[in-house]
Design an enzyme around this catalytic site. Sequence first.
Site, PDB file in Angstrom:
ATOM      1  N   GLU A   1      39.482 -14.753  28.077  1.00 42.81           N
ATOM      2  CA  GLU A   1      39.100 -15.445  29.316  1.00 42.81           C
ATOM      3  C   GLU A   1      40.148 -16.483  29.732  1.00 42.81           C
ATOM      4  O   GLU A   1      39.905 -17.278  30.636  1.00 42.81           O
ATOM      5  CB  GLU A   1      37.725 -16.117  29.132  1.00 42.81           C
ATOM      6  CG  GLU A   1      36.611 -15.093  28.908  1.00 42.81           C
ATOM      7  CD  GLU A   1      35.215 -15.716  28.853  1.00 42.81           C
ATOM      8  OE1 GLU A   1      35.105 -16.969  28.855  1.00 42.81           O
ATOM      9  OE2 GLU A   1      34.242 -14.948  28.832  1.00 42.81           O
TER      10      GLU A   1
ATOM     11  N   GLN B   1      10.458 -39.320  55.327  1.00 42.49           N
ATOM     12  CA  GLN B   1      11.017 -40.602  54.903  1.00 42.49           C
ATOM     13  C   GLN B   1      10.572 -40.973  53.488  1.00 42.49           C
ATOM     14  O   GLN B   1      11.323 -41.580  52.725  1.00 42.49           O
ATOM     15  CB  GLN B   1      10.648 -41.719  55.886  1.00 42.49           C
ATOM     16  CG  GLN B   1       9.175 -41.972  56.091  1.00 42.49           C
ATOM     17  CD  GLN B   1       8.565 -41.142  57.204  1.00 42.49           C
ATOM     18  OE1 GLN B   1       9.076 -40.074  57.542  1.00 42.49           O
ATOM     19  NE2 GLN B   1       7.488 -41.628  57.790  1.00 42.49           N
TER      20      GLN B   1
ATOM     21  N   GLU C   1      -1.092 -15.286  45.890  1.00 43.67           N
ATOM     22  CA  GLU C   1      -1.372 -16.556  45.221  1.00 43.67           C
ATOM     23  C   GLU C   1      -2.626 -16.430  44.353  1.00 43.67           C
ATOM     24  O   GLU C   1      -2.638 -16.843  43.191  1.00 43.67           O
ATOM     25  CB  GLU C   1      -1.570 -17.643  46.285  1.00 43.67           C
ATOM     26  CG  GLU C   1      -1.914 -19.011  45.737  1.00 43.67           C
ATOM     27  CD  GLU C   1      -2.266 -19.989  46.841  1.00 43.67           C
ATOM     28  OE1 GLU C   1      -2.309 -21.195  46.557  1.00 43.67           O
ATOM     29  OE2 GLU C   1      -2.513 -19.559  47.998  1.00 43.67           O
ATOM     30  N   HIS C   2      -3.690 -15.878  44.923  1.00 43.04           N
ATOM     31  CA  HIS C   2      -4.952 -15.678  44.210  1.00 43.04           C
ATOM     32  C   HIS C   2      -5.337 -14.202  44.238  1.00 43.04           C
ATOM     33  O   HIS C   2      -5.139 -13.513  45.240  1.00 43.04           O
ATOM     34  CB  HIS C   2      -6.091 -16.465  44.867  1.00 43.04           C
ATOM     35  CG  HIS C   2      -5.798 -17.912  45.065  1.00 43.04           C
ATOM     36  ND1 HIS C   2      -5.470 -18.455  46.296  1.00 43.04           N
ATOM     37  CD2 HIS C   2      -5.800 -18.951  44.187  1.00 43.04           C
ATOM     38  CE1 HIS C   2      -5.268 -19.748  46.168  1.00 43.04           C
ATOM     39  NE2 HIS C   2      -5.462 -20.079  44.905  1.00 43.04           N
TER      40      HIS C   2
ATOM     41  N   ASP D   1      -9.997 -23.937  42.087  1.00 40.22           N
ATOM     42  CA  ASP D   1      -9.484 -24.985  42.963  1.00 40.22           C
ATOM     43  C   ASP D   1      -9.864 -26.372  42.482  1.00 40.22           C
ATOM     44  O   ASP D   1      -9.149 -27.343  42.740  1.00 40.22           O
ATOM     45  CB  ASP D   1     -10.028 -24.803  44.388  1.00 40.22           C
ATOM     46  CG  ASP D   1      -9.211 -23.811  45.200  1.00 40.22           C
ATOM     47  OD1 ASP D   1      -8.089 -23.480  44.768  1.00 40.22           O
ATOM     48  OD2 ASP D   1      -9.689 -23.367  46.246  1.00 40.22           O
TER      49      ASP D   1
ATOM     50  N   TYR E   1       3.652 -36.472  46.004  1.00 39.46           N
ATOM     51  CA  TYR E   1       3.335 -36.674  47.418  1.00 39.46           C
ATOM     52  C   TYR E   1       1.876 -36.295  47.646  1.00 39.46           C
ATOM     53  O   TYR E   1       1.458 -35.193  47.307  1.00 39.46           O
ATOM     54  CB  TYR E   1       4.245 -35.836  48.317  1.00 39.46           C
ATOM     55  CG  TYR E   1       4.068 -36.167  49.786  1.00 39.46           C
ATOM     56  CD1 TYR E   1       4.830 -37.161  50.382  1.00 39.46           C
ATOM     57  CD2 TYR E   1       3.107 -35.523  50.558  1.00 39.46           C
ATOM     58  CE1 TYR E   1       4.660 -37.502  51.706  1.00 39.46           C
ATOM     59  CE2 TYR E   1       2.930 -35.855  51.892  1.00 39.46           C
ATOM     60  CZ  TYR E   1       3.707 -36.844  52.464  1.00 39.46           C
ATOM     61  OH  TYR E   1       3.517 -37.175  53.786  1.00 39.46           O
TER      62      TYR E   1
ATOM     63  N   GLN F   1     -10.540 -18.780  51.709  1.00 42.08           N
ATOM     64  CA  GLN F   1      -9.086 -18.931  51.881  1.00 42.08           C
ATOM     65  C   GLN F   1      -8.724 -19.106  53.342  1.00 42.08           C
ATOM     66  O   GLN F   1      -7.841 -19.879  53.693  1.00 42.08           O
ATOM     67  CB  GLN F   1      -8.358 -17.711  51.306  1.00 42.08           C
ATOM     68  CG  GLN F   1      -8.453 -17.577  49.811  1.00 42.08           C
ATOM     69  CD  GLN F   1      -7.987 -18.820  49.087  1.00 42.08           C
ATOM     70  OE1 GLN F   1      -6.910 -19.335  49.351  1.00 42.08           O
ATOM     71  NE2 GLN F   1      -8.815 -19.318  48.174  1.00 42.08           N
TER      72      GLN F   1
ATOM     73  N   SER G   1      -2.078 -20.638  52.188  1.00 42.11           N
ATOM     74  CA  SER G   1      -2.873 -20.071  51.102  1.00 42.11           C
ATOM     75  C   SER G   1      -3.147 -18.589  51.335  1.00 42.11           C
ATOM     76  O   SER G   1      -3.157 -18.106  52.472  1.00 42.11           O
ATOM     77  CB  SER G   1      -4.191 -20.825  50.981  1.00 42.11           C
ATOM     78  OG  SER G   1      -4.869 -20.458  49.803  1.00 42.11           O
TER      79      SER G   1
END
Length: 427
Positions: free
Chosen positions: A412, A188, A324-325, A358, A128, A256, A234
């Site tokens: 079992e 969609q 994250e960073h 990045d 995406y 950021q 972020s």
Amino acid sequence: MKFLYFKNKKFYEDLQKCINKRYKKSNLNIQKNVENIIKSVRINGDDALIKFTKKFDNITITKKDILLNYSKIKKNSEIDIKTFRSFKKAIKNISTFHKKQFPKNIDHLQNGVQLKSQWKPIDSVGLYVPGGRAFYPSSLIMNAVPAIIAGVKRIVCVTPPTEKVNPYFISILKELGIKETYMVGGAQAIAALAFGTKTIKPVNKIFGPGNAYVAEAKKQLFGKVGIDLIAGPSEIVVVANKKNKPEWVAADLMAQAEHDENSQSILITDNLIFAKNVVKEINSLKKLISKENIITKSLNNNGIIILVDNINSSPDIINYIAPEHLHIHVESLVKLLPKINNVGGIFLGEYTTEAFGDYIIGTNHILPTSGAAKFSSGLGVLDFMKRYSIVKMNSKSSKLFADDVKRMAELEFLDAHKMSVKIRQKK
């Protein structure tokens, strides 16, 4: 930015409150709307895509417009050659580093039993790509390159339609060799990738960032189709002291903050004067930035400065936040790296600004957010692959373990399991 003092007894409680401010409660309206969109696409296919494109994107398309026809798009003179060369350089660096991640198969002989572990690429994936002003060519590259290296046979892109297709988008798709792109977006598009339509064949796993509707669709469709992760705003933790440059630290925090009003920038330092100088530099430098308003809101709402008596206390705080960073300016803290466990990506030294990660150095910028670094990793080649095992036995190795399996199956109450072994022991 809010100041927190590590020596306070309620430090972690106060820190958690600051972190929790960013977590949005699930929006029931979005949930219900996405459910309806998914149901409509599952039942009505392409007709639903056309309807929702008109409703949400205000663009009228036909079934012929859903698949992007590359041949009809002429070479665009709007592309800056130097900029495009930079993206090509990024593709090369990211490819070189990610090839090192390719896993090895295992072939093991144990007690006469042949055991194998085999890695295979996922058959098909959907990427995406947000459209319009939110289009990020770098994210397309970060998703596509590891998929290509993994050997995925069918890589599909979906992106919201626009009056004019972004010229860099087309050029990068061609550079990457991606030949299947559909001009649909939103929930969609995710539903179409999961269930398929007459125009769009379904995929096995979906990757890529999107808005709240895209994220909700991925949540609801997980299980029917694989997903990468649910990305949050972020975030970065910067560790610095008076030996470092306040203006450099200020720039790292703002880098950021400009992503989103809900982004979070945190500074850990052992010097109050230095911290105040960083704030002073932020107030000065942000006036030069086009997204000054977003930076201001982000830092005012979510920015934190943590003051510690000893900078060596940082690893415990970092592991708690699981950012994250992480950008470590302080040279002495490098010795404490083994203590840092929960983080998406680490950037060492004053010159290693996170922006290099990045874009171009070779690592992947799609990283776990919102504390998910405590249990997950950044995107890589393995995310586009799956592993299965192979076992081969003969009569001798079967006999070696038969009694063990019979006893364990009996415990079992799985009589057919026991029988499947026992029946092979009869002469």
